[in-house]
Design a protein around this motif. Structure first.
Motif, mmCIF file in Angstrom:
data_model
loop_
_atom_site.group_PDB
_atom_site.id
_atom_site.type_symbol
_atom_site.label_atom_id
_atom_site.label_comp_id
_atom_site.label_asym_id
_atom_site.label_seq_id
_atom_site.Cartn_x
_atom_site.Cartn_y
_atom_site.Cartn_z
ATOM 1 N N PRO A 172 -35.047 12.022 6.903
ATOM 2 C CA PRO A 172 -34.158 11.561 5.841
ATOM 3 C C PRO A 172 -32.708 11.436 6.309
ATOM 4 O O PRO A 172 -32.262 12.155 7.192
ATOM 5 N N LEU A 173 -31.998 10.525 5.675
ATOM 6 C CA LEU A 173 -30.563 10.361 5.890
ATOM 7 C C LEU A 173 -29.860 10.991 4.694
ATOM 8 O O LEU A 173 -30.067 10.577 3.547
ATOM 9 N N ARG A 174 -29.072 12.027 4.975
ATOM 10 C CA ARG A 174 -28.376 12.768 3.918
ATOM 11 C C ARG A 174 -26.869 12.522 4.017
ATOM 12 O O ARG A 174 -26.321 12.419 5.108
ATOM 13 N N TYR A 175 -26.242 12.480 2.860
ATOM 14 C CA TYR A 175 -24.793 12.292 2.777
ATOM 15 C C TYR A 175 -24.215 13.453 1.999
ATOM 16 O O TYR A 175 -24.737 13.819 0.944
ATOM 17 N N SER A 176 -23.154 14.048 2.507
ATOM 18 C CA SER A 176 -22.487 15.143 1.812
ATOM 19 C C SER A 176 -20.983 14.959 1.945
ATOM 20 O O SER A 176 -20.496 14.614 3.024
ATOM 21 N N ILE A 177 -20.280 15.182 0.835
ATOM 22 C CA ILE A 177 -18.826 15.041 0.861
ATOM 23 C C ILE A 177 -18.204 15.917 -0.217
ATOM 24 O O ILE A 177 -18.806 16.162 -1.261
ATOM 25 N N ASN A 178 -17.008 16.391 0.064
ATOM 26 C CA ASN A 178 -16.211 17.138 -0.906
ATOM 27 C C ASN A 178 -15.371 16.151 -1.691
ATOM 28 O O ASN A 178 -14.771 15.241 -1.111
ATOM 29 N N ILE A 179 -15.317 16.355 -3.004
ATOM 30 C CA ILE A 179 -14.468 15.525 -3.865
ATOM 31 C C ILE A 179 -13.798 16.411 -4.906
ATOM 32 O O ILE A 179 -14.286 17.496 -5.214
#
Length: 187
Positions: free
Chosen positions: A3-10
């Motif tokens: 899987p391709l996972r995306y994580s970011i702080n906002i």
């Protein structure tokens, strides 16, 4: 297929400028665990250069810059050791355990990376995830929402041409009041 996972702080008002996000030990520990769930990292040029400038020197030399707390060291070591793929048409070469992927064939290249065996890929940043979301290539989105109003941008997915409907798969609260929410696309 990995899987391709995306994580970011906002922030609560949608700002994803890293300078507007407070850093603490819990968030760094979570980010380290997030990176450890991947066999490789996928960055655009901007994020690659930003991460390399910040994390490569302390991981390699063992000398912490003034801004770096001791609890940041595991993150520095994890990101330094990770295999990286850099999507760029402007860079001629990369090193830092990285391989260059030309932007004009990013869909094909990312599909090939996903077909390889392993536990997953992680993508970071703003522009590259927008392009990958447009192509329907992201399998998991994680938004770590900070209890802060920044009052400015940049914001995520500006210009997305179609809706991406998501379903919540997990939620984690931090002592700081930040909340990590993981979603999968509804397909």
């Amino acid at each position: 297929m990995r899987p391709l996972r995306y994580s970011i702080n906002i922030t609560l008002d949608g700002c994803c400028d890293h300078r507007a996000i407070p850093a603490d030990e819990d968030l760094h520990r979570h980010a380290t665990k997030t990176l450890a769930r991947a066999d490789a990292l996928l960055f655009g040029r901007v994020i690659y250069e930003m991460m390399e400038a910040a994390w490569r020197p302390p991981a390699r030399t063992g000398v912490r810059p003034d801004w770096m707390a001791d609890w940041m060291e595991p993150f520095a070591r994890t990101i330094d050791a990770a295999k990286k793929y850099v999507v760029s048409n402007t860079l001629d070469q990369v090193d830092w355990n990285a391989e260059l992927v030309r932007g004009d064939d990013q869909e094909k290249a990312v599909q090939q990376l996903k077909r390889e065996p392993g536990k997953g890929l992680y993508v970071g940043g703003v522009k590259l995830p927008l392009a990958l979301a447009e192509l329907g290539l992201i399998d998991e989105y994680e938004f770590v929402v900070q209890p802060r109003l920044a009052g400015h941008g940049p914001t995520l997915f500006a210009g997305l041409s179609k809706h991406v409907d998501l379903k919540l798969v997990s939620r984690l609260e931090f002592a700081s009041g930040a909340v990590a929410m993981r979603y999968e696309p509804r397909r």
